[in-house]
Design a protein around this motif. Sequence first.
Motif, PDB file in Angstrom:
ATOM      1  N   GLU A   5     -49.910  31.982  94.916  1.00 43.51           N
ATOM      2  CA  GLU A   5     -50.298  33.226  95.793  1.00 43.51           C
ATOM      3  C   GLU A   5     -49.494  34.303  95.543  1.00 43.51           C
ATOM      4  O   GLU A   5     -48.285  34.260  95.545  1.00 43.51           O
ATOM      5  N   ARG A   7     -48.652  37.874  97.627  1.00 43.80           N
ATOM      6  CA  ARG A   7     -48.809  38.364  99.066  1.00 43.80           C
ATOM      7  C   ARG A   7     -48.353  39.857  99.172  1.00 43.80           C
ATOM      8  O   ARG A   7     -47.162  39.911  99.084  1.00 43.80           O
ATOM      9  N   ASP A  59     -44.399  39.036  98.185  1.00 46.86           N
ATOM     10  CA  ASP A  59     -43.997  37.922  97.661  1.00 46.86           C
ATOM     11  C   ASP A  59     -44.891  37.081  96.809  1.00 46.86           C
ATOM     12  O   ASP A  59     -46.223  37.160  96.557  1.00 46.86           O
ATOM     13  N   ARG A  61     -45.583  33.019  95.847  1.00 47.79           N
ATOM     14  CA  ARG A  61     -45.471  31.628  96.093  1.00 47.79           C
ATOM     15  C   ARG A  61     -46.020  30.719  95.177  1.00 47.79           C
ATOM     16  O   ARG A  61     -47.335  30.938  94.726  1.00 47.79           O
ATOM     17  N   ASP A  63     -47.372  26.644  95.652  1.00 48.25           N
ATOM     18  CA  ASP A  63     -47.346  25.551  96.591  1.00 48.25           C
ATOM     19  C   ASP A  63     -46.458  26.089  97.735  1.00 48.25           C
ATOM     20  O   ASP A  63     -45.717  25.208  98.243  1.00 48.25           O
ATOM     21  N   ASP A  64     -46.712  27.305  98.450  1.00 51.32           N
ATOM     22  CA  ASP A  64     -46.106  27.554  99.444  1.00 51.32           C
ATOM     23  C   ASP A  64     -44.679  27.916  99.411  1.00 51.32           C
ATOM     24  O   ASP A  64     -43.969  27.986 100.578  1.00 51.32           O
ATOM     25  N   LYS A  65     -44.166  27.618  98.212  1.00 51.33           N
ATOM     26  CA  LYS A  65     -42.666  27.874  97.970  1.00 51.33           C
ATOM     27  C   LYS A  65     -42.504  29.366  97.444  1.00 51.33           C
ATOM     28  O   LYS A  65     -43.069  29.867  96.667  1.00 51.33           O
ATOM     29  N   VAL A  66     -41.643  30.095  98.266  1.00 52.64           N
ATOM     30  CA  VAL A  66     -41.559  31.474  97.766  1.00 52.64           C
ATOM     31  C   VAL A  66     -40.655  31.510  96.788  1.00 52.64           C
ATOM     32  O   VAL A  66     -39.463  31.202  96.543  1.00 52.64           O
ATOM     33  N   LEU A  67     -41.113  32.057  95.406  1.00 57.33           N
ATOM     34  CA  LEU A  67     -40.266  32.205  94.218  1.00 57.33           C
ATOM     35  C   LEU A  67     -39.709  33.561  93.987  1.00 57.33           C
ATOM     36  O   LEU A  67     -38.784  33.621  93.349  1.00 57.33           O
ATOM     37  N   ARG A  79     -38.818  28.402  86.877  1.00 58.70           N
ATOM     38  CA  ARG A  79     -40.104  28.307  87.721  1.00 58.70           C
ATOM     39  C   ARG A  79     -41.168  27.207  87.149  1.00 58.70           C
ATOM     40  O   ARG A  79     -42.194  27.056  87.840  1.00 58.70           O
TER      41      ARG A  79
END
Lengths: 353, 349, 576
Positions: A5, A7, A59, A61, A63-67, A79
């Motif tokens: 994702e 954003r 940002d 993401r 799987d909802d983890k911000v990379l 990553r």
Amino acid sequence: MAQLELRGLSKHYDGTAVVDRIDLAVPPGNLVCLLGPSGCGKTTTLRLIAGFVEPSTGDIRVDDKVLSAPGFATPPEQRGMSMIFQSYALWPHMTVADNVAYGLTLRRLPVAEIGRRVSEMLAAVKLGTFADRYPGELSGGQQQRAALARALIVEPEILLLDEPLSNLDAALRDEMRFEIRRLHDAFRYTTVYVTHDQVEAMTTADLIVVMNHGRIEQSGAPEEVYNRPRSAFVAGFLGGANILKGHAIDATRLNVGPGVLRCAESAFVPGDEAALSIRFHEVRVHATGGPDGDNRLAARVIRQTFLGSLRDLALELADGTVIRATAPPDLAVQANARVWIDLPPERCRPLPS
Amino acid sequence: MRSRDILLPSGAALVLAMIAGAAIAQPTPMTITPEMVAAAKKEGKIVYYTAVDVKVAEQIAKAFEAKYPGVSVQVERSGAERVFQRIGQEYSSKIYNVDVVNSSDAAHFVHWKREGWLAPVLPDDVAKHYAPAYRDPDGLFAAWRITLSPIAYNTKLVKPEEAPKSFADLLDPKWAGKIVKAHPGYSGTILTATFQIARDIGWPYLEKLALQRVMQVQSATDPPNKVVSGERPIMSDGTEYNALLLKASGAPIEIVYPTEGTPLVVGPSGVMKNAPNPNAARLFQIWSFTAEAQQQMVDIGALRSAHPMVKEPAGRKPLSEIKLMKDDPVEVDKQVEEIKARYTRNFKT
Amino acid sequence: MTTETLATENAGRRAGRIGGIDLSLPVLAATAAFLALLIGLPMGWLAYYAVTDRAGAPTLVNFTTLASDPAFTEPLVTTLILCVSVAVAAAAVASPIAWLVARTDLPARRTIRVLMTASFVTPPFLGAIAWEILAAPNSGILNRWWRDLSGSADPLFDIYTLPGLAFVISCYTAPYVFVLVANALDRIPADLEDAAGILGAGRWRTAVTVTVPLVTPAILAGALIAFLQAMTLFGSPAILALPAGFHTVTTKIFSFFQYPPRPQLAAAAALPLLAVTVLLLTAQARLLGRRGYTVVGGKSGEPRRLALGRLKVPALALVLGVLSLPLMLPYAALLKAAVSSFPGAPFVIENLTWKHVNFVFVEFSQTRKAFWNTLVLALGTATLGTVLALVIAYLTARRAIAGSRILEFLATAPVAIPGIVLGVGLFLSYTRPPLALYGTLWILLLAFLTIELPIAFQQLRSSFRAVHPELEEASRILGAGRLKTLARITAPLLKSGVVAAWCFIFIGVVRELSAAIMLFTANTKVLSVVIYDLNESGDLGAIAVLGTVMLLITFAVVGFANWISGVGSGVRLRGG
């Protein structure tokens, strides 16, 4: 398989936004194509995803983890992604097998297992007999497959491809397009694929994202984006289309100057400047006939080119607007000949300003 | 202070010791004992800073090593003024490399004694045989060698009857561009010689010599080389021993002891207080003053010895027959900066 | 096995993120800090000493003393004349030879290139000593021949003069110009010249109107290096100028360190050299920055070679004649001195001797230590310097961290620091706590590292530019950190550049004298210092033996390094 994702993602260089507030969600296992002309920001977007570049805003993401976020980026090596580069970036000092084994070696897998998996992978990309060759000894297509093998063998959560076919000749490119799709169907990695070639995008993608000037112009399934372009840019870039500008008379009709054209879909705001698009092959050309008929305009042939399976025509309308059309090869018209053209309403797609 | 009438050699060393005000009782003379040799061997080496010609120094070192196997000598040879500068530079950084030092500028020992850098080591031979003029009363150093700085010429290029007989002869215009000399900023021998010539003949002589387009080399050991190579037929200063050694090897060189007197350069040796190998240093110092070692020095290196038991080889003009200038290290120590500065002004380097 | 089964089978063992922390940032920071310290500390002390008096109070008296003393201003003027002469002479002689080798069908081109490299390996101070044997006005072998042939009483050439000094320095700086210009000529794509040809320019006209302007920057860069070399060399002027009764700035700075030492004056005297260097480098950057010279460096086919025709033999004779000046004549002179019983001894059988060889290898207690120190330092500096230059070149070429431009500047800055000045600076920095390195090999290592860093850095940076960044990114995305990527991907790809940089440093260290002469102690003497010492006492025989052996060792090591890298180059060739 991971969900990717983006954003509000932007990247500025010296105050210029190369990537401008992009929002994009790639469902797990999907292959998304970033499509656009050179300089549209698609490669930068890919490099942002890979972690080679840090974002200016927004940002990324997985799987909802911000990379990635401004001032922070998980380094590429952490990553769990793979990437295939435009230049393939095969290491010339290593054999094909060594190239492919590299990622597994980094993961400290047992030597025997590395060997087994490398030969399986090479077989999968039909390079089984080339394991001991050096990249310089391979053809372009073989190099391409070696690069694929090297990227796939580490079983990435996300696979990134940067113009992977642009260095191949036309025939190979056809073959590799289907190959990539076949491998994707086999492995089903979440994949981001950057290309400027609409055919490549149509062949491979689950989701096409058309980019221009750092922004997403339109995204959707290939058929949807093709059939329902929401901007002149998308219509023109994807498949090629004539854009006719004019005043909206009502919700469906547009006065384009030499005549009034009606769209099957109602989208115009009366009185507004607006446009409609129609693809080249959807314009019907008649050597004979009269002014009567739905969406029929008079035109003059200014150039005609015989392309074997069809004719490519450039036609001038009464007000000097030039539109392109493709016609069956048996339609014999000479330059300067007067013709009639039909622009069927169901093919005229409104492009509200 | 013109004091050529005083009998040579002078009592300068004694005088300077008094001036330095050393109130240390004279140490006990030392002889070589088996314990000393054993302790030296344990250390295994000595570092010998010296201004004597490197080939001579290495041969002395080899003679020592042959006598005391297991103790090697590391020879660090440079011009006396460089050696002096080097020790100063190293000591100010608390680097204590040097065990035994030999300089051709006796004034250095005045300086080191004042700094308290020397260890009292009085070799038995020095105590027994050396004239007071050639040793420090406190036993910190003694004249290990005596060097002369005469004139010399190339016998192929200059006929004996035309050769200069005196320093004054060197100012003859016919020698312009034909003279080589060494540098007092590098060589202790030349610094000492320059002091004595300036004192006894006067600076005007040196100023005129500077106008003779002399070739300026660094070490006092080098002018004899330039003479035999024919680069310059005459040397106005330089070491007698190198000239003698070259002559012995068949090179065309002849020495002239100038009528004004030949500069006398006393080259003392001493052991440093901070010597890293003190036992080996003592052994080397005591050995190097024995009649045997001094004789070797004279035979191998063609140097002059202050040891009365040493025999001058046949054919070598005995020291007693040469008119010598008088050494005065205390005065050299006082004037060193001025001599160097004035020399540089005149000779441009 | 089909891809489907492969995919399912491995699904459970998906290789995830690779553990461990990213060490790269600390390493980068450490490198930057080290570099800043390495160069900043000695320069800082130098600046401090230049503006303080003996008591440490701020003052400008050091500068006024120097400016009003002809004993300093005269050497300064001499040095400028020397530098300009050397720059012009080196460029004027080396550029045509480079053109002959790179662009014409001159015979024995490869051999000439190798010989040019050999003259690069020769330490300038050794060349100066050899030229004393050859061209001292009276005893010089060439002058003797001249007298015998012409019957003249005057020498043909007096090496103990300013032109003599300029000549000898030019001999050993011309290779720099040659290498730069020849490489630039190699890289000019033939089509640029063809373009002129198709427009009707003849071959000679093309050479003059297209080729020469294209290599002008290389010639300028070479002349600049020659200028800087002439300005910063210490050994050659010490050997040739002092006997003639004149100083250059470097010998003057050295004399300020003789007893009584005046480090304040030495520091102040160093600043004009620094200023001139910085000025020149800036001017060069401006000059090259304005025009699009990147064309030199494009891809090339086989360059077009001009047929010399009847000029072939005279051209070859000319080139070999020029090469005899830094190489054949000096080495012949050294070999003769190595076996002559006394300086200038006639070359007849009874004057031949092994005593110098015996002296050097049996009697001389310095030999082993000096060889050992030199070898340790050269190997150590070459290895350390290559690694350091590699890291910096990586950071700057890839703009990997903020401030990489500063790193670039720091790594290039030592070019502007003459060895003797750096020696003074390092001496002032490292003779006090906490880093009392004086008296150890470390201080020499730091000096050599600083001096040799720019050339290694330049070499590796251009190598880096030839490696596509995607090759590194491919490694990183597969899970290798920056350092691992540098070690496993980048370094092997840069192999030939790395070997070249290593060799440059090795050769540079072996021939370095000007910093070493300020920093050595009894236990840390290197060969160049030993040879310089021997020269001051006129021991030509020993110098000749030591110099020859030193050269053989250098050649052996450089040859070995190239052979080692050659083992891998087969792979590279096959890898395309």
